[in-house]
Write a protein that holds these residues in place. Structure first.
Motif, PDB file in Angstrom:
ATOM      1  N   SER A  16       0.829  -1.197   0.000  1.00 22.69           N
ATOM      2  CA  SER A  16       0.000   0.000   0.000  1.00 22.69           C
ATOM      3  C   SER A  16       0.871   1.258   0.000  1.00 22.69           C
ATOM      4  O   SER A  16       0.611   2.216  -0.724  1.00 22.69           O
ATOM      5  CB  SER A  16      -0.910  -0.028   1.226  1.00 22.69           C
ATOM      6  N   THR A  65       2.748   1.625  -3.537  1.00 23.08           N
ATOM      7  CA  THR A  65       1.968   1.794  -4.760  1.00 23.08           C
ATOM      8  C   THR A  65       0.853   2.820  -4.620  1.00 23.08           C
ATOM      9  O   THR A  65       0.276   3.237  -5.619  1.00 23.08           O
ATOM     10  CB  THR A  65       1.311   0.458  -5.161  1.00 23.08           C
ATOM     11  N   GLY A  66       0.532   3.214  -3.404  1.00 23.84           N
ATOM     12  CA  GLY A  66      -0.555   4.162  -3.211  1.00 23.84           C
ATOM     13  C   GLY A  66      -1.930   3.534  -3.284  1.00 23.84           C
ATOM     14  O   GLY A  66      -2.941   4.220  -3.254  1.00 23.84           O
ATOM     15  N   PHE A  67      -1.991   2.227  -3.418  1.00 18.85           N
ATOM     16  CA  PHE A  67      -3.276   1.533  -3.447  1.00 18.85           C
ATOM     17  C   PHE A  67      -3.913   1.542  -2.052  1.00 18.85           C
ATOM     18  O   PHE A  67      -3.206   1.579  -1.044  1.00 18.85           O
ATOM     19  CB  PHE A  67      -3.101   0.064  -3.834  1.00 18.85           C
ATOM     20  N   GLN A  68      -5.237   1.518  -2.034  1.00 20.87           N
ATOM     21  CA  GLN A  68      -5.943   1.178  -0.808  1.00 20.87           C
ATOM     22  C   GLN A  68      -6.145  -0.334  -0.822  1.00 20.87           C
ATOM     23  O   GLN A  68      -6.791  -0.880  -1.712  1.00 20.87           O
ATOM     24  CB  GLN A  68      -7.287   1.899  -0.763  1.00 20.87           C
ATOM     25  N   CYS A 115      -5.842  -3.703  -9.060  1.00 18.49           N
ATOM     26  CA  CYS A 115      -6.975  -2.822  -8.767  1.00 18.49           C
ATOM     27  C   CYS A 115      -8.286  -3.524  -9.116  1.00 18.49           C
ATOM     28  O   CYS A 115      -8.489  -3.951 -10.247  1.00 18.49           O
ATOM     29  CB  CYS A 115      -6.853  -1.516  -9.548  1.00 18.49           C
ATOM     30  N   CYS A 119      -6.667   1.378  -6.846  1.00 14.80           N
ATOM     31  CA  CYS A 119      -5.527   2.237  -7.157  1.00 14.80           C
ATOM     32  C   CYS A 119      -5.900   3.711  -6.949  1.00 14.80           C
ATOM     33  O   CYS A 119      -7.077   4.049  -6.824  1.00 14.80           O
ATOM     34  CB  CYS A 119      -5.060   2.012  -8.589  1.00 14.80           C
ATOM     35  N   GLN A 120      -4.906   4.561  -6.933  1.00 13.91           N
ATOM     36  CA  GLN A 120      -5.146   5.975  -6.637  1.00 13.91           C
ATOM     37  C   GLN A 120      -6.063   6.637  -7.656  1.00 13.91           C
ATOM     38  O   GLN A 120      -6.906   7.453  -7.294  1.00 13.91           O
ATOM     39  CB  GLN A 120      -3.807   6.711  -6.551  1.00 13.91           C
ATOM     40  N   ASP A 121      -5.888   6.285  -8.943  1.00 13.02           N
ATOM     41  CA  ASP A 121      -6.760   6.850  -9.974  1.00 13.02           C
ATOM     42  C   ASP A 121      -8.226   6.570  -9.662  1.00 13.02           C
ATOM     43  O   ASP A 121      -9.070   7.471  -9.715  1.00 13.02           O
ATOM     44  CB  ASP A 121      -6.411   6.253 -11.344  1.00 13.02           C
ATOM     45  N   LEU A 147      -9.527   5.620  -6.790  1.00 11.38           N
ATOM     46  CA  LEU A 147      -9.903   6.273  -5.540  1.00 11.38           C
ATOM     47  C   LEU A 147     -10.314   7.706  -5.824  1.00 11.38           C
ATOM     48  O   LEU A 147     -11.324   8.197  -5.324  1.00 11.38           O
ATOM     49  CB  LEU A 147      -8.742   6.245  -4.548  1.00 11.38           C
ATOM     50  N   GLY A 148      -9.529   8.385  -6.667  1.00 13.74           N
ATOM     51  CA  GLY A 148      -9.828   9.775  -7.026  1.00 13.74           C
ATOM     52  C   GLY A 148     -11.151   9.893  -7.744  1.00 13.74           C
ATOM     53  O   GLY A 148     -11.961  10.778  -7.450  1.00 13.74           O
TER      54      GLY A 148
END
Lengths: 147, 147
Positions: free
Chosen positions: A118, A121-124, B96, B136-138, B140-141
DNA sequence: TACACTATTTATAACGATTACAATGTAAGA
DNA sequence: TCTTACATTGTAATCGTTATAAATAGTGTA
Protein backbone atom coordinates in the motif's frame (compact mmCIF):
# COMPACT_ATOMS: atom_id res chain seq x y z
CA UNK A 1 -20.13 -29.09 14.08
CA UNK A 2 -20.75 -28.84 10.37
CA UNK A 3 -24.45 -28.88 11.22
CA UNK A 4 -23.92 -25.60 12.99
CA UNK A 5 -22.07 -24.21 9.98
CA UNK A 6 -24.92 -25.21 7.71
CA UNK A 7 -27.50 -23.65 9.98
CA UNK A 8 -25.49 -20.43 10.25
CA UNK A 9 -25.09 -20.28 6.49
CA UNK A 10 -28.80 -20.81 5.91
CA UNK A 11 -29.65 -18.15 8.49
CA UNK A 12 -27.21 -15.73 6.88
CA UNK A 13 -28.84 -16.31 3.51
CA UNK A 14 -32.37 -15.98 4.85
CA UNK A 15 -31.53 -12.71 6.57
CA UNK A 16 -30.49 -11.20 3.22
CA UNK A 17 -33.81 -12.22 1.68
CA UNK A 18 -32.59 -15.23 -0.27
CA UNK A 19 -34.97 -18.17 -0.46
CA UNK A 20 -33.76 -21.54 0.73
CA UNK A 21 -34.63 -23.97 -2.02
CA UNK A 22 -33.88 -27.69 -1.81
CA UNK A 23 -31.13 -27.25 -4.41
CA UNK A 24 -29.48 -24.46 -2.44
CA UNK A 25 -29.69 -26.49 0.72
CA UNK A 26 -28.07 -29.47 -0.99
CA UNK A 27 -25.29 -27.44 -2.62
CA UNK A 28 -24.37 -25.78 0.65
CA UNK A 29 -24.51 -29.06 2.51
CA UNK A 30 -22.28 -30.71 -0.05
CA UNK A 31 -19.75 -27.89 0.09
CA UNK A 32 -19.57 -27.94 3.87
CA UNK A 33 -19.09 -31.69 4.10
CA UNK A 34 -16.66 -31.85 1.23
CA UNK A 35 -13.04 -31.77 2.35
CA UNK A 36 -11.79 -31.21 -1.18
CA UNK A 37 -12.46 -28.04 -3.11
CA UNK A 38 -15.03 -28.98 -5.70
CA UNK A 39 -15.59 -27.54 -9.15
CA UNK A 40 -19.08 -26.58 -10.29
CA UNK A 41 -19.16 -29.81 -12.23
CA UNK A 42 -18.17 -31.87 -9.19
CA UNK A 43 -21.12 -30.44 -7.34
CA UNK A 44 -23.43 -30.98 -10.26
CA UNK A 45 -22.45 -34.62 -10.65
CA UNK A 46 -22.60 -35.30 -6.93
CA UNK A 47 -26.16 -34.01 -6.71
CA UNK A 48 -27.66 -35.37 -9.90
CA UNK A 49 -28.72 -38.58 -8.13
CA UNK A 50 -30.79 -36.59 -5.66
CA UNK A 51 -31.91 -33.96 -8.19
CA UNK A 52 -32.12 -35.80 -11.51
CA UNK A 53 -33.27 -32.77 -13.42
CA UNK A 54 -31.24 -30.05 -11.82
CA UNK A 55 -29.50 -27.83 -14.36
CA UNK A 56 -25.82 -26.91 -14.38
CA UNK A 57 -26.99 -23.34 -14.57
CA UNK A 58 -28.57 -23.73 -11.15
CA UNK A 59 -25.23 -24.73 -9.68
CA UNK A 60 -23.49 -21.72 -11.21
CA UNK A 61 -26.30 -19.35 -10.29
CA UNK A 62 -26.27 -20.41 -6.68
CA UNK A 63 -22.52 -20.45 -6.35
CA UNK A 64 -22.69 -16.82 -7.43
CA UNK A 65 -25.40 -16.11 -4.86
CA UNK A 66 -23.27 -17.73 -2.15
CA UNK A 67 -20.18 -15.87 -3.29
CA UNK A 68 -21.99 -12.53 -3.11
CA UNK A 69 -23.22 -13.44 0.35
CA UNK A 70 -19.63 -14.12 1.37
CA UNK A 71 -20.30 -17.78 2.14
CA UNK A 72 -18.13 -19.18 -0.59
CA UNK A 73 -14.83 -18.27 -2.19
CA UNK A 74 -13.99 -18.88 -5.82
CA UNK A 75 -10.49 -20.19 -6.42
CA UNK A 76 -9.12 -19.56 -9.90
CA UNK A 77 -6.02 -21.51 -10.71
CA UNK A 78 -4.26 -22.17 -13.93
CA UNK A 79 -6.44 -25.09 -14.91
CA UNK A 80 -9.62 -24.61 -16.83
CA UNK A 81 -12.30 -24.65 -14.17
CA UNK A 82 -12.79 -22.72 -10.94
CA UNK A 83 -12.90 -24.43 -7.58
CA UNK A 84 -15.13 -23.34 -4.74
CA UNK A 85 -14.31 -23.20 -1.08
CA UNK A 86 -16.77 -22.84 1.76
CA UNK A 87 -15.55 -19.97 3.91
CA UNK A 88 -14.96 -21.08 7.47
CA UNK A 89 -12.07 -19.11 8.85
CA UNK A 90 -9.12 -17.55 7.10
CA UNK A 91 -6.68 -20.04 5.76
CA UNK A 92 -4.28 -20.49 2.89
CA UNK A 93 -3.90 -23.30 0.38
CA UNK A 94 -1.01 -25.49 -0.61
CA UNK A 95 -1.46 -27.23 -3.94
CA UNK A 96 0.18 -30.36 -5.33
CA UNK A 97 1.55 -29.83 -8.83
CA UNK A 98 1.32 -33.56 -9.54
CA UNK A 99 -2.18 -34.57 -8.49
CA UNK A 100 -3.85 -31.22 -7.89
CA UNK A 101 -4.74 -31.93 -4.28
CA UNK A 102 -5.42 -28.82 -2.21
CA UNK A 103 -4.66 -28.77 1.51
CA UNK A 104 -5.52 -25.97 3.95
CA UNK A 105 -3.08 -24.48 6.41
CA UNK A 106 -3.11 -21.57 8.79
CA UNK A 107 -0.75 -18.66 9.10
CA UNK A 108 -1.11 -15.36 10.88
CA UNK A 109 -2.19 -12.62 8.50
CA UNK A 110 0.42 -11.05 6.31
CA UNK A 111 -0.36 -7.50 7.37
CA UNK A 112 3.19 -6.36 6.80
CA UNK A 113 3.15 -7.20 3.11
CA UNK A 114 -0.14 -5.40 2.69
CA UNK A 115 1.19 -2.30 4.41
CA UNK A 116 4.35 -2.19 2.35
CA UNK A 117 2.47 -2.72 -0.90
CA UNK A 118 0.00 0.00 0.00
CA UNK A 119 2.78 2.38 0.92
CA UNK A 120 4.81 1.78 -2.24
CA UNK A 121 1.97 1.79 -4.76
CA UNK A 122 -0.56 4.16 -3.21
CA UNK A 123 -3.28 1.53 -3.45
CA UNK A 124 -5.94 1.18 -0.81
CA UNK A 125 -5.55 -2.48 0.10
CA UNK A 126 -8.58 -4.72 0.56
CA UNK A 127 -7.24 -8.27 0.81
CA UNK A 128 -4.64 -10.62 -0.53
CA UNK A 129 -4.30 -14.07 -1.92
CA UNK A 130 -1.49 -16.51 -1.25
CA UNK A 131 -0.93 -20.02 -2.46
CA UNK A 132 1.96 -22.37 -2.11
CA UNK A 133 2.82 -24.97 -4.73
CA UNK A 134 4.79 -28.15 -4.36
CA UNK A 135 4.42 -31.91 -4.21
CA UNK A 136 2.37 -33.81 -1.64
CA UNK A 137 3.69 -36.80 0.28
CA UNK A 138 1.64 -39.31 -1.72
CA UNK A 139 3.16 -38.11 -4.98
CA UNK A 140 6.63 -37.90 -3.47
CA UNK A 141 6.23 -41.55 -2.44
CA UNK A 142 5.01 -42.57 -5.88
CA UNK A 143 7.96 -41.05 -7.76
CA UNK A 144 10.38 -42.54 -5.22
CA UNK A 145 8.93 -46.01 -5.89
CA UNK A 146 8.95 -45.54 -9.65
CA UNK A 147 12.69 -45.10 -9.72
CA UNK B 1 18.43 -1.74 -20.72
CA UNK B 2 15.44 -3.51 -22.17
CA UNK B 3 17.60 -4.10 -25.25
CA UNK B 4 19.83 -6.20 -23.05
CA UNK B 5 16.86 -8.11 -21.71
CA UNK B 6 15.69 -8.81 -25.23
CA UNK B 7 19.12 -9.99 -26.32
CA UNK B 8 19.44 -12.21 -23.24
CA UNK B 9 16.03 -13.71 -23.86
CA UNK B 10 16.82 -14.41 -27.51
CA UNK B 11 20.13 -15.99 -26.54
CA UNK B 12 18.43 -18.13 -23.94
CA UNK B 13 15.95 -19.33 -26.50
CA UNK B 14 18.57 -20.02 -29.16
CA UNK B 15 20.63 -22.03 -26.70
CA UNK B 16 17.71 -24.39 -26.15
CA UNK B 17 17.36 -24.95 -29.88
CA UNK B 18 14.35 -22.72 -30.47
CA UNK B 19 14.30 -20.79 -33.72
CA UNK B 20 13.99 -17.03 -33.59
CA UNK B 21 11.23 -16.18 -36.02
CA UNK B 22 10.12 -12.61 -36.72
CA UNK B 23 6.89 -13.30 -34.83
CA UNK B 24 8.74 -14.56 -31.78
CA UNK B 25 11.04 -11.60 -31.86
CA UNK B 26 8.11 -9.23 -32.03
CA UNK B 27 6.15 -10.92 -29.25
CA UNK B 28 9.14 -10.90 -26.92
CA UNK B 29 9.92 -7.30 -27.76
CA UNK B 30 6.36 -6.26 -27.10
CA UNK B 31 6.27 -8.06 -23.77
CA UNK B 32 9.52 -6.52 -22.59
CA UNK B 33 8.52 -2.99 -23.50
CA UNK B 34 4.99 -3.31 -22.20
CA UNK B 35 4.58 -2.04 -18.67
CA UNK B 36 1.15 -3.55 -18.32
CA UNK B 37 0.58 -7.29 -18.23
CA UNK B 38 -0.97 -8.12 -21.58
CA UNK B 39 -3.40 -10.88 -22.46
CA UNK B 40 -2.78 -13.06 -25.51
CA UNK B 41 -5.34 -10.97 -27.34
CA UNK B 42 -3.61 -7.72 -26.39
CA UNK B 43 -0.43 -9.03 -27.98
CA UNK B 44 -2.27 -10.26 -31.03
CA UNK B 45 -3.99 -6.94 -31.63
CA UNK B 46 -0.82 -4.93 -31.00
CA UNK B 47 1.09 -6.90 -33.62
CA UNK B 48 -1.52 -7.34 -36.32
CA UNK B 49 -0.41 -4.10 -37.98
CA UNK B 50 3.12 -5.43 -38.40
CA UNK B 51 2.04 -9.01 -39.08
CA UNK B 52 -1.31 -8.72 -40.85
CA UNK B 53 -1.72 -12.45 -41.24
CA UNK B 54 -0.36 -13.70 -37.99
CA UNK B 55 -2.66 -16.19 -36.30
CA UNK B 56 -3.87 -16.08 -32.70
CA UNK B 57 -2.59 -19.63 -32.42
CA UNK B 58 0.92 -18.35 -33.06
CA UNK B 59 0.65 -16.04 -30.07
CA UNK B 60 -0.56 -18.84 -27.82
CA UNK B 61 1.99 -21.31 -29.17
CA UNK B 62 4.86 -18.96 -28.56
CA UNK B 63 3.68 -17.85 -25.16
CA UNK B 64 3.78 -21.52 -24.23
CA UNK B 65 7.28 -21.85 -25.67
CA UNK B 66 8.40 -18.82 -23.66
CA UNK B 67 6.72 -20.12 -20.54
CA UNK B 68 8.47 -23.48 -20.81
CA UNK B 69 11.76 -21.66 -21.30
CA UNK B 70 11.07 -19.75 -18.11
CA UNK B 71 11.01 -16.37 -19.86
CA UNK B 72 7.38 -15.62 -19.21
CA UNK B 73 4.93 -16.22 -16.38
CA UNK B 74 1.24 -16.87 -16.87
CA UNK B 75 -1.03 -15.04 -14.43
CA UNK B 76 -4.46 -16.58 -13.98
CA UNK B 77 -6.94 -14.37 -12.24
CA UNK B 78 -10.64 -14.62 -11.80
CA UNK B 79 -11.45 -12.93 -15.07
CA UNK B 80 -11.73 -14.88 -18.24
CA UNK B 81 -8.33 -14.53 -19.86
CA UNK B 82 -4.78 -15.11 -18.66
CA UNK B 83 -2.24 -12.34 -18.50
CA UNK B 84 1.43 -12.78 -19.25
CA UNK B 85 4.37 -11.28 -17.49
CA UNK B 86 7.92 -11.13 -18.73
CA UNK B 87 10.12 -12.52 -15.98
CA UNK B 88 12.72 -10.01 -14.86
CA UNK B 89 13.33 -10.49 -11.18
CA UNK B 90 11.04 -11.78 -8.46
CA UNK B 91 8.23 -9.44 -7.62
CA UNK B 92 4.63 -9.52 -6.50
CA UNK B 93 1.54 -7.91 -7.97
CA UNK B 94 -1.06 -5.60 -6.56
CA UNK B 95 -4.28 -5.47 -8.57
CA UNK B 96 -6.97 -2.82 -8.77
CA UNK B 97 -10.45 -4.27 -8.36
CA UNK B 98 -11.97 -1.31 -10.21
CA UNK B 99 -9.91 -0.96 -13.38
CA UNK B 100 -7.84 -4.14 -13.36
CA UNK B 101 -4.50 -2.34 -13.38
CA UNK B 102 -1.58 -4.46 -12.16
CA UNK B 103 1.38 -2.86 -10.42
CA UNK B 104 4.60 -4.61 -9.42
CA UNK B 105 6.17 -4.31 -6.02
CA UNK B 106 9.04 -5.97 -4.24
CA UNK B 107 9.12 -7.78 -0.95
CA UNK B 108 11.72 -10.09 0.54
CA UNK B 109 10.81 -13.72 -0.02
CA UNK B 110 8.25 -15.27 2.27
CA UNK B 111 10.43 -18.20 3.26
CA UNK B 112 8.79 -18.48 6.64
CA UNK B 113 5.35 -19.19 5.21
CA UNK B 114 6.79 -21.82 2.91
CA UNK B 115 8.57 -23.52 5.77
CA UNK B 116 5.53 -23.59 7.99
CA UNK B 117 3.31 -24.89 5.21
CA UNK B 118 5.82 -27.59 4.37
CA UNK B 119 6.12 -28.60 8.01
CA UNK B 120 2.39 -28.76 8.63
CA UNK B 121 1.34 -30.50 5.44
CA UNK B 122 4.36 -32.63 4.59
CA UNK B 123 4.54 -31.14 1.11
CA UNK B 124 7.83 -30.52 -0.63
CA UNK B 125 7.47 -26.82 -1.44
CA UNK B 126 8.49 -25.45 -4.84
CA UNK B 127 7.25 -21.89 -4.96
CA UNK B 128 4.39 -19.65 -3.96
CA UNK B 129 2.11 -17.06 -5.41
CA UNK B 130 0.93 -13.90 -3.69
CA UNK B 131 -1.28 -11.12 -4.90
CA UNK B 132 -2.75 -8.13 -3.17
CA UNK B 133 -6.07 -6.64 -4.17
CA UNK B 134 -7.38 -3.15 -3.59
CA UNK B 135 -8.10 0.13 -5.34
CA UNK B 136 -5.53 2.24 -7.16
CA UNK B 137 -5.15 5.97 -6.64
CA UNK B 138 -6.76 6.85 -9.97
CA UNK B 139 -9.90 4.93 -9.10
CA UNK B 140 -9.90 6.27 -5.54
CA UNK B 141 -9.83 9.78 -7.03
CA UNK B 142 -12.63 9.02 -9.46
CA UNK B 143 -15.04 7.73 -6.82
CA UNK B 144 -14.22 10.68 -4.57
CA UNK B 145 -15.14 13.07 -7.39
CA UNK B 146 -18.30 11.19 -8.27
CA UNK B 147 -19.77 11.78 -4.84
C1' DT C 1 22.56 -25.80 -55.61
C1' DA C 2 19.29 -29.42 -54.77
C1' DC C 3 17.24 -32.27 -51.64
C1' DA C 4 15.17 -34.09 -47.51
C1' DC C 5 13.82 -33.26 -42.93
C1' DT C 6 12.03 -30.66 -39.25
C1' DA C 7 10.22 -26.66 -37.06
C1' DT C 8 6.86 -22.98 -37.52
C1' DT C 9 3.00 -20.55 -39.02
C1' DT C 10 -1.54 -20.21 -40.61
C1' DA C 11 -6.50 -20.96 -40.90
C1' DT C 12 -10.07 -23.05 -39.13
C1' DA C 13 -12.61 -26.29 -36.52
C1' DA C 14 -13.39 -28.09 -32.03
C1' DC C 15 -13.59 -27.95 -27.11
C1' DG C 16 -14.97 -26.83 -22.49
C1' DA C 17 -16.31 -23.70 -18.90
C1' DT C 18 -19.45 -20.29 -18.09
C1' DT C 19 -23.34 -17.20 -19.02
C1' DA C 20 -27.64 -15.38 -21.25
C1' DC C 21 -32.18 -16.11 -22.28
C1' DA C 22 -36.89 -17.48 -22.45
C1' DA C 23 -40.21 -20.44 -20.55
C1' DT C 24 -41.91 -22.78 -16.74
C1' DG C 25 -42.46 -23.57 -11.94
C1' DT C 26 -42.81 -22.24 -7.06
C1' DA C 27 -43.21 -19.57 -2.85
C1' DA C 28 -45.01 -15.51 -0.09
C1' DG C 29 -48.10 -11.66 0.78
C1' DA C 30 -52.45 -9.10 0.09
C1' DT D 1 -57.11 -17.26 -4.35
C1' DC D 2 -54.67 -13.96 -7.10
C1' DT D 3 -50.63 -11.52 -7.99
C1' DT D 4 -45.98 -10.71 -8.07
C1' DA D 5 -41.30 -11.65 -7.55
C1' DC D 6 -37.96 -15.01 -7.29
C1' DA D 7 -35.88 -19.80 -8.87
C1' DT D 8 -35.10 -23.42 -11.81
C1' DT D 9 -34.69 -25.59 -16.14
C1' DG D 10 -33.10 -26.47 -20.83
C1' DT D 11 -30.79 -24.81 -24.38
C1' DA D 12 -28.27 -21.74 -27.16
C1' DA D 13 -24.56 -18.57 -27.26
C1' DT D 14 -20.08 -16.72 -25.91
C1' DC D 15 -15.34 -16.63 -25.29
C1' DG D 16 -10.66 -18.14 -24.33
C1' DT D 17 -7.84 -21.66 -25.64
C1' DT D 18 -6.22 -25.80 -28.08
C1' DA D 19 -6.00 -29.38 -31.83
C1' DT D 20 -5.40 -30.33 -36.48
C1' DA D 21 -3.94 -30.32 -41.09
C1' DA D 22 -2.00 -27.91 -44.83
C1' DA D 23 1.29 -24.57 -46.29
C1' DT D 24 5.77 -22.31 -45.53
C1' DA D 25 10.34 -21.57 -44.22
C1' DG D 26 14.71 -22.82 -42.19
C1' DT D 27 18.71 -26.13 -41.55
C1' DG D 28 21.96 -29.61 -42.68
C1' DT D 29 23.94 -32.60 -46.05
C1' DA D 30 25.38 -34.33 -50.36
Amino acid sequence: MSEVQLKDALDALKSTGVRITPQRHAILEYMIHSTMHPTADDIYRALEKTFPNMSVATVYNNLRVFRKAGLVKELTYGDSSSRFDFVTHDHYHIICNDCGKIVDFHYPGLDEVEHLASHVTGFQVDYHRLEIYGTCQDCLGKTAKAQ
